[in-house]
Design a protein around this motif. Structure first.
Motif, mmCIF file in Angstrom:
data_model
loop_
_atom_site.group_PDB
_atom_site.id
_atom_site.type_symbol
_atom_site.label_atom_id
_atom_site.label_comp_id
_atom_site.label_asym_id
_atom_site.label_seq_id
_atom_site.Cartn_x
_atom_site.Cartn_y
_atom_site.Cartn_z
ATOM 1 N N THR A 161 -9.380 1.150 -2.302
ATOM 2 C CA THR A 161 -9.494 0.100 -1.305
ATOM 3 C C THR A 161 -8.641 -1.075 -1.728
ATOM 4 O O THR A 161 -8.491 -1.363 -2.915
ATOM 5 N N LYS A 162 -8.112 -1.742 -0.764
ATOM 6 C CA LYS A 162 -7.246 -2.888 -1.032
ATOM 7 C C LYS A 162 -7.973 -4.152 -0.605
ATOM 8 O O LYS A 162 -8.054 -4.450 0.590
ATOM 9 N N PRO A 163 -8.531 -4.874 -1.522
ATOM 10 C CA PRO A 163 -9.223 -6.108 -1.162
ATOM 11 C C PRO A 163 -8.259 -7.106 -0.552
ATOM 12 O O PRO A 163 -7.054 -7.075 -0.773
ATOM 13 N N THR A 164 -8.849 -8.020 0.229
ATOM 14 C CA THR A 164 -8.015 -9.020 0.904
ATOM 15 C C THR A 164 -7.375 -9.971 -0.095
ATOM 16 O O THR A 164 -6.257 -10.447 0.120
ATOM 17 N N GLU A 165 -8.088 -10.224 -1.206
ATOM 18 C CA GLU A 165 -7.511 -11.135 -2.194
ATOM 19 C C GLU A 165 -6.256 -10.540 -2.806
ATOM 20 O O GLU A 165 -5.235 -11.222 -2.950
ATOM 21 N N ASN A 166 -6.317 -9.270 -3.149
ATOM 22 C CA ASN A 166 -5.126 -8.626 -3.710
ATOM 23 C C ASN A 166 -3.996 -8.594 -2.693
ATOM 24 O O ASN A 166 -2.819 -8.771 -3.032
ATOM 25 N N THR A 167 -4.353 -8.381 -1.412
ATOM 26 C CA THR A 167 -3.320 -8.363 -0.370
ATOM 27 C C THR A 167 -2.663 -9.728 -0.233
ATOM 28 O O THR A 167 -1.432 -9.840 -0.109
ATOM 29 N N LYS A 196 -0.414 -10.298 -3.209
ATOM 30 C CA LYS A 196 0.824 -9.532 -3.096
ATOM 31 C C LYS A 196 1.761 -10.156 -2.066
ATOM 32 O O LYS A 196 2.979 -10.207 -2.260
ATOM 33 N N LEU A 197 1.174 -10.662 -0.947
ATOM 34 C CA LEU A 197 1.998 -11.296 0.078
ATOM 35 C C LEU A 197 2.646 -12.566 -0.463
ATOM 36 O O LEU A 197 3.844 -12.815 -0.241
ATOM 37 N N ALA A 205 9.161 -14.078 -4.182
ATOM 38 C CA ALA A 205 10.314 -13.299 -4.641
ATOM 39 C C ALA A 205 11.465 -13.382 -3.641
ATOM 40 O O ALA A 205 12.640 -13.498 -4.030
ATOM 41 N N LEU A 206 11.137 -13.354 -2.334
ATOM 42 C CA LEU A 206 12.188 -13.476 -1.322
ATOM 43 C C LEU A 206 12.847 -14.849 -1.370
ATOM 44 O O LEU A 206 14.081 -14.970 -1.251
#
Length: 303
Positions: free
Chosen positions: A163-169, A172-173, A179-180
């Motif tokens: 599962t991908k928690p919202t905090e990790n998402t 990452k965003l 980075a961009l």
């Protein structure tokens, strides 16, 4: 007077040693009890991955226990709490929850599995292994789960997905946006440095030198190609001139061979000339003259 204090000190030392031995024996009894509690337990689980547990411990195989194993999960949580209580100096206990690894809520075991593919298995607990700074549950793979059983047990097919928690998402965003932005700023700085006056001047100089080199190289190549073609034509004409008499003589030789062969065939298949027929009158005169000669000369005259 001096005997009483010495006896008291001796009794106190004996009591202290007995207390220490009892303190050492108590964790050993608990460890043996925990081993017997988990030993030979068979359960359903999924071998999902091999992960680095800790730099000191190394890599361990992660096995997620099926949600249907309610009693075993309860016993494992109880064993985990007791191990934390009796082994406070232990660096790693191989019984953890799955949420810290990014899986759906549950419990997993960190163990060692040899030569087995990832997937669902029937496992059997061998024992608890106490190492230096680590407590590990040793397992034995009894049987790989078939596809027919996977349809009945959805926990092993879909619930073990990460599962991908919202905090990790969100993190990452944010990291991707940062980075961009960093890449864009580096590109702009590089472009500014490239479009400086000195770089433009060097680029134009290089371009002119490249064009001149291409022009001179093309001229030399065309000149060389023309000379090569002229020399090739001259040598080819000399070859044709010198080989023509030999070729004509060879043709004459083969024509004579073919002509002689045809003459030979004509001689073989030519009809023989007819024998001329004799005249009857001539034959009669010849017979009469021969008969008169025979009458005139008799062979008996020579006897």
């Amino acid at each position: 007077m001096s005997v009483v204090p010495s006896s008291l000190s001796f009794n106190s030392s004996v009591a202290t040693s007995q207390n220490d031995s009892q303190d050492d024996a108590e964790p050993t009894k608990v460890k043996n009890y925990l081993k017997e509690r988990l030993k030979s337990r068979i359960f359903l689980g999924r071998y999902v991955e091999r992960r680095l547990a800790d730099k000191r411990i190394g890599y361990r195989d992660v096995v997620i226990i099926s949600a249907a194993e309610v009693s075993l999960k309860k016993d494992l949580f109880d064993v985990q709490h007791k191990l934390v209580a009796i082994c406070p100096n232990t660096h790693w206990i191989g019984i953890t929850d799955t949420e810290s690894l990014g899986y759906s809520p549950g419990i997993c075991l960190w163990t060692e599995i040899d030569n087995q593919p990832f997937g669902p298995f029937w496992f059997q607990i061998k024992s608890l292994k106490f190492r230096d700074g680590e407590v590990m549950v040793t397992l034995k793979c009894l049987r790989h789960i078939s596809d027919a059983f996977l349809e009945v047990e959805p926990i092993l097919t879909g619930a073990a997905k990460k599962t991908k928690p919202t905090e990790n998402t969100d993190k990452k965003l944010e990291n991707s946006v940062a980075a961009l932005n960093e890449t864009y700023s580096d590109f702009v700085e590089t472009l500014k440095g490239f479009l400086s006056i000195s770089n433009v001047k060097e680029f134009i100089t290089f371009l002119l030198a490249f064009v001149i080199a291409i022009f001179t190289g093309s001229t030399s190549f065309i000149n060389f190609l023309g000379n090569f073609i002229l020399a090739l034509l001259r040598e080819f004409s000399i070859l044709v001139k010198n080989s023509t008499p030999m070729f004509l003589g060879l043709l004459d030789f083969f024509s004579k061979i073919v002509g002689g062969f045809y003459i030979l065939l004509a001689m073989l298949f030519r009809q023989s000339a007819p024998v001329p027929s004799m005249n009857k009158r001539t034959v009669g005169v010849y017979d009469r003259s021969r008969r008169s000669y025979n009458d005139q000369y008799d062979d008996r005259q020579f006897d």
